[in-house]
Motif scaffolding. Structure first.
Motif, short mmCIF file in Angstrom:
data_model
loop_
_atom_site.label_atom_id
_atom_site.label_comp_id
_atom_site.label_asym_id
_atom_site.label_seq_id
_atom_site.Cartn_x
_atom_site.Cartn_y
_atom_site.Cartn_z
N PHE A 194 8.10 55.33 37.14
CA PHE A 194 6.66 55.36 36.87
C PHE A 194 5.84 55.49 38.16
CE2 PHE A 194 8.32 53.42 33.00
CZ PHE A 194 7.77 54.29 32.06
N ARG A 195 6.52 55.82 39.27
CA ARG A 195 5.90 56.11 40.56
C ARG A 195 5.07 54.95 41.12
NH1 ARG A 195 3.27 61.46 38.79
NH2 ARG A 195 4.45 61.42 36.89
N MET A 196 5.55 53.74 40.89
CA MET A 196 4.85 52.56 41.41
C MET A 196 5.20 52.32 42.87
SD MET A 196 5.34 49.76 38.42
CE MET A 196 4.92 50.11 36.73
N SER A 197 4.27 51.75 43.58
CA SER A 197 4.53 51.32 44.95
C SER A 197 5.31 50.01 44.90
CB SER A 197 3.21 51.10 45.69
OG SER A 197 2.52 49.99 45.13
N LYS A 198 5.78 49.59 46.04
CA LYS A 198 6.49 48.31 46.11
C LYS A 198 5.59 47.18 45.63
CE LYS A 198 9.05 45.42 49.41
NZ LYS A 198 9.54 45.34 50.79
N GLU A 199 4.34 47.20 46.06
CA GLU A 199 3.40 46.14 45.67
C GLU A 199 3.12 46.15 44.17
OE1 GLU A 199 2.96 48.32 48.25
OE2 GLU A 199 3.45 46.84 49.81
N GLU A 200 2.95 47.35 43.60
CA GLU A 200 2.73 47.46 42.16
C GLU A 200 3.95 46.95 41.39
OE1 GLU A 200 -0.18 51.35 41.81
OE2 GLU A 200 1.95 51.67 42.23
N CYS A 201 5.11 47.33 41.86
CA CYS A 201 6.36 46.90 41.22
C CYS A 201 6.48 45.38 41.27
CB CYS A 201 7.55 47.56 41.94
SG CYS A 201 9.16 47.13 41.28
N SER A 228 8.29 57.63 49.50
CA SER A 228 7.10 57.16 50.23
C SER A 228 6.18 58.32 50.58
CB SER A 228 7.50 56.42 51.50
OG SER A 228 8.18 55.25 51.18
N GLU A 229 6.78 59.43 50.97
CA GLU A 229 5.99 60.60 51.30
C GLU A 229 5.18 61.06 50.09
OE1 GLU A 229 6.99 65.18 52.36
OE2 GLU A 229 8.07 63.67 53.53
N PHE A 230 5.82 61.09 48.94
CA PHE A 230 5.12 61.50 47.72
C PHE A 230 4.10 60.45 47.29
CE2 PHE A 230 8.70 64.44 47.26
CZ PHE A 230 8.00 65.60 46.97
N GLN A 231 4.37 59.19 47.54
CA GLN A 231 3.43 58.13 47.19
C GLN A 231 2.12 58.28 47.95
OE1 GLN A 231 4.65 56.78 44.24
NE2 GLN A 231 3.72 54.94 45.00
N SER A 284 -1.77 65.29 43.04
CA SER A 284 -1.19 66.56 42.59
C SER A 284 0.13 66.86 43.29
CB SER A 284 -2.18 67.70 42.83
OG SER A 284 -2.43 67.84 44.22
N ASN A 285 0.36 66.25 44.45
CA ASN A 285 1.60 66.48 45.19
C ASN A 285 2.62 65.37 44.97
OD1 ASN A 285 0.74 68.86 46.33
ND2 ASN A 285 -0.16 67.85 48.10
N ARG A 286 2.30 64.40 44.13
CA ARG A 286 3.23 63.30 43.90
C ARG A 286 4.48 63.79 43.18
NH1 ARG A 286 0.50 57.76 42.03
NH2 ARG A 286 1.27 56.80 43.91
N MET A 287 5.56 63.08 43.40
CA MET A 287 6.82 63.40 42.77
C MET A 287 6.67 63.27 41.25
SD MET A 287 10.52 61.55 43.46
CE MET A 287 10.20 61.47 45.19
N SER A 288 7.15 64.27 40.54
CA SER A 288 7.08 64.20 39.08
C SER A 288 8.09 63.19 38.57
CB SER A 288 7.37 65.57 38.47
OG SER A 288 8.75 65.89 38.63
N GLU A 289 7.92 62.79 37.32
CA GLU A 289 8.88 61.86 36.73
C GLU A 289 10.27 62.47 36.73
OE1 GLU A 289 9.70 59.49 32.54
OE2 GLU A 289 7.70 60.25 32.95
N ALA A 290 10.38 63.76 36.42
CA ALA A 290 11.69 64.43 36.39
C ALA A 290 12.34 64.43 37.77
CB ALA A 290 11.54 65.86 35.87
N GLU A 291 11.55 64.71 38.82
CA GLU A 291 12.09 64.70 40.19
C GLU A 291 12.55 63.30 40.57
OE1 GLU A 291 9.51 68.10 42.51
OE2 GLU A 291 8.48 66.26 41.90
N THR A 292 11.78 62.29 40.19
CA THR A 292 12.14 60.92 40.49
C THR A 292 13.44 60.54 39.79
OG1 THR A 292 9.81 60.37 40.71
CG2 THR A 292 11.32 58.52 40.51
N ILE A 293 13.57 60.94 38.53
CA ILE A 293 14.80 60.64 37.77
C ILE A 293 16.00 61.29 38.43
CG2 ILE A 293 16.00 61.07 35.58
CD1 ILE A 293 13.22 60.64 34.22
N VAL A 294 15.87 62.54 38.85
CA VAL A 294 16.98 63.23 39.52
C VAL A 294 17.38 62.49 40.78
CG1 VAL A 294 17.61 65.34 40.77
CG2 VAL A 294 16.51 65.50 38.54
#
Length: 100
Positions: A22-29, A63-66, A71-81
């Motif tokens: 879900f593309r959360m940061s460490k703090e959000e997690c 972290s780079e995507f975060q 618009s440049n954030r890692m997609s859910e599919a990319e994160t899953i891969v």
């Protein structure tokens, strides 16, 4: 480490992986898991830090995507891969160590 401690750590790792999807940061997690999974923030932080050490390439990319624009954030599919690669590599490393 006893089986219950190892199981707990694996559960925290699994929940962190879900947060990453879900593309959360460490703090959000840490906030979500401490509030909704009744997990101590120090445990989450420690497990996250160990995952970062063991999977530096993944977390550097993550972290780079975060920090990128939405618009440049890692997609859910990319994160899953990337997570699947991380899990596979981790399991392969353990199999190699067990086979030694």
């Amino acid at each position: 480490m006893c089986d219950s401690s190892a199981s707990y750590i694996h559960m925290v790792q699994y929940m962190i992986a879900k947060c990453l999807i879900f593309r959360m940061s460490k703090e959000e997690c840490m906030e979500v898991l401490s509030k909704h999974a009744n997990t101590m923030p120090v445990i989450i932080s420690t497990v996250w830090s160990e995952l970062e050490k063991e999977n530096k390439e993944f977390f550097d990319s993550y972290s780079e995507f975060q920090t990128s624009s939405p618009s440049n954030r890692m997609s859910e599919a990319e994160t899953i891969v990337l997570l699947q690669k991380m899990i596979f590599d981790n399991q392969s490393d353990k199999s190699d160590k067990d086979g030694d």
